[in-house]
Enzyme design. Structure first.
Site, PDB file in Angstrom:
ATOM      1  N   GLU A   1      -9.285  -4.818  -4.941  1.00 14.19           N
ATOM      2  CA  GLU A   1      -8.736  -3.840  -3.992  1.00 14.19           C
ATOM      3  C   GLU A   1      -9.807  -2.872  -3.484  1.00 14.19           C
ATOM      4  O   GLU A   1      -9.817  -2.477  -2.319  1.00 14.19           O
ATOM      5  CB  GLU A   1      -7.629  -3.029  -4.667  1.00 14.19           C
TER       6      GLU A   1
ATOM      7  N   SER B   1       0.845  -1.191   0.000  1.00 13.50           N
ATOM      8  CA  SER B   1       0.000   0.000   0.000  1.00 13.50           C
ATOM      9  C   SER B   1       0.885   1.248   0.000  1.00 13.50           C
ATOM     10  O   SER B   1       1.724   1.404  -0.890  1.00 13.50           O
ATOM     11  CB  SER B   1      -0.963  -0.051   1.195  1.00 13.50           C
TER      12      SER B   1
ATOM     13  N   HIS C   1      -8.103  -5.210  -0.511  1.00 16.94           N
ATOM     14  CA  HIS C   1      -6.812  -4.561  -0.240  1.00 16.94           C
ATOM     15  C   HIS C   1      -6.223  -5.116   1.053  1.00 16.94           C
ATOM     16  O   HIS C   1      -6.869  -5.148   2.091  1.00 16.94           O
ATOM     17  CB  HIS C   1      -7.052  -3.053  -0.107  1.00 16.94           C
TER      18      HIS C   1
END
Length: 543
Positions: free
Chosen positions: A355, A227, A459
């Site tokens: 995601e 991330s 995610h």
């Protein structure tokens, strides 16, 4: 799944370590940050450049926690480039996690990353070393940068022992300044807009100077992250000041292309903007934030802000803080041509299949309720204003809930399609191995998803397969554990050899049209990039 390559048996290792700890064979002097005598096992006490530190044996690894790599950024060092950490006398305990850098508590319903902090003395690393490593092992080193939107998280949120054992290699997880404390950029401020990135570079330099003390090889460093941590890796790949600090890269669900993530995933009223912001925009945001904190005079704003307690700064003063571009550290946006082009190096990079489910849950369903059909259509038109008809056909408002359809838009526009373009840009310059994590059974580890979004591979879902998460690792089924073991072996193979192919996955290097390794529930299959492109409607987002 521990590897025994180049290491003693577990029983022999336990005896050896016990003997080392009892007899005090490995007790380095405070005079220099040198490794122990050649061939001796690394013990609980090692000497780094700041002095002696005492870690602890934890199963098959040794852990050294909370090691300062820079001076506490307090007083006049608040919003200053990182300075060397001071030396200490005696033996410093290194068995407890260091404080997180200042941040707010995560929103309710997030099982991970929940702790708030207001402690600025946080520029530390944790080092994990396989038991049995010797002073002459010269193991590869993985330096891991945490995610958290540049405003939350800590190196201690992950336990890397499975990776360290599988390599074997040394793992270093790092804290860096976040939010307003990490990325304030008042006009004329040295390091403005880039303090968090400078911290990461300081941690890498610390690793170069001290890796040998832990049996590591400073010439074999892989920089990885997930991330915002992956965004940071891309930034360091493009930063001239980071040249030579690492030789390989791992980017998981990051942005090394041209997408602007946050305008897509958050409501229009949220205090957010693009991940990468030109320095003049950061300076404008910083000046406005200083005014909101009753420090409006440009001549005294910095001193005024440094005199404030940390708590009002942690809230961000209405700004989403992230790295500036057009600086010495980051001359151009990462992924752009010219100065923004990442340095070529072996790279393992990928995204998760869905995601956007996390962001849709966080900003809509869990906060204000599911999206309506009208709201979805309005939002879709706002992100595809010149191709509204094509967008409507690609993401119909019927057949799936509007929230689920919007999560697909976020996935495709902000993750899958920009990354496919990145693979094509970078894959012919150096070895690149691309993946899409697509295990539909993977638990959501960062947020509780509502039923309408819970079918997505969200995610952060891959993180629990590679690391033990702190404070709680989800329970795995036998099939999930087997897949996690294969992934750990494959990632470890990349760190140690530069090529993840083997150890359970047949993973082709990206060449020509490219292939993407789809990592499913029980195995992995290489798929043509064109197929992945079509599934994510990249003709709409990438042209």
């Amino acid at each position: 799944m521990a590897s025994t390559r180049g290491t003693p048996s577990r029983a022999a290792t336990a005896v050896l370590v016990a003997a080392v700890l009892v007899a005090g064979v490995v007790v380095a002097t405070r005079a220099a940050a040198a490794a122990p005598e050649p061939g001796t096992a690394i013990g609980a006490v090692v000497t780094v450049e700041q002095g002696e530190v005492r870690g602890a044996v934890d199963g098959d690894v040794l852990r050294y926690r909370g090691l300062p790599y820079a001076a506490p950024p307090v007083g006049n060092l608040r919003w200053a480039p990182p300075q060397p950490a001071p030396r200490t006398s005696g033996t410093r305990p290194a068995t407890a996690p260091a404080p997180r850098c200042p941040q707010l508590a995560a929103a309710p319903g997030t099982p991970h990353l929940t702790a708030a902090s207001s402690t600025e003395d946080c520029l530390t690393v944790d080092v994990t070393v396989p038991v049995g490593t010797t002073s002459t092992s010269r193991l590869p080193v993985l330096v891991w940068l945490h995610g958290g939107a540049f405003s939350a998280g800590a190196g201690g949120d992950v336990d890397p022992h499975r990776l360290a054992e599988a390599g074997p290699f040394v793992v270093v997880t790092a804290n860096y300044r976040l939010g307003m404390l990490g990325f304030l950029g008042l006009p004329g401020l040295d390091g403005g807009g880039e303090f968090g990135l400078l911290d990461q570079q300081a941690a890498l330099r610390w690793v170069h100077r001290n890796a040998a003390a832990f049996g590591g090889d400073p010439g074999r460093v892989t920089l990885g992250g997930e991330s915002a941590g992956a965004d940071s890796v891309c930034a360091q790949m493009a930063s001239p000041a980071a040249a030579g600090l690492f030789e390989q890269a791992i980017l998981q669900s990051g942005e090394c292309g041209t997408a602007d993530l946050y305008p897509v995933v958050v409501p229009p009223t949220a205090p957010a903007s693009a991940t990468w912001k030109p320095l003049p925009q950061v300076q404008e945001n910083s000046t406005a934030a200083a005014g909101r904190l009753n420090c409006p005079d440009p001549a005294t704003a910095l001193a005024c802000l440094r005199a404030l307690p940390v708590d009002p700064l942690v809230g961000g003063a209405g700004v989403y803080w992230s790295p500036a571009t057009g600086t010495t550290t980051l001359p151009a946006r990462p992924g752009s041509a010219g100065a923004g082009t990442p340095r070529p190096m072996p790279t393992l990079v990928g995204t998760n299949r869905d995601e956007g489910t996390l962001f849709t849950a966080a900003f809509y369903d869990n906060a204000a309720g599911p999206l309506s059909t009208d709201a979805f259509r309005t939002m879709l038109a706002s992100v595809a204003p010149t191709r509204a008809m094509a967008a409507g056909a690609a993401y119909p408002a019927v057949g799936r809930t509007p929230s689920r359809a919007w999560s697909d838009v976020v996935t495709d526009r902000a993750y899958a399609c920009p990354e496919l373009r990145t693979y094509a840009d970078q894959g012919d310059r150096a070895p690149l191995y691309a993946y899409e994590f697509a295990d539909p059974t993977a638990p959501s580890t960062f947020i509780g998803l509502p039923p309408t979004l819970a079918d997505g591979v969200t995610h952060g879902a891959e993180m629990a397969y590679l690391f033990d998460l702190v404070p709680g690792q989800p329970a795995f089924t036998p099939a999930q554990q087997a897949q996690a073991d294969r992934m750990v072996a494959t990632w470890a193979r990349f760190v140690t050899t530069g090529d993840p192919d083997g150890d359970g996955f047949t993973w082709p290097r990206w060449e020509g049209g490219g292939q993407v390794l789809s990592i499913g529930r029980t195995g992995a299959t290489a798929r043509p990039a064109a197929q992945v492109w079509a599934e994510h409607h990249c003709e709409l987002w990438n042209g």
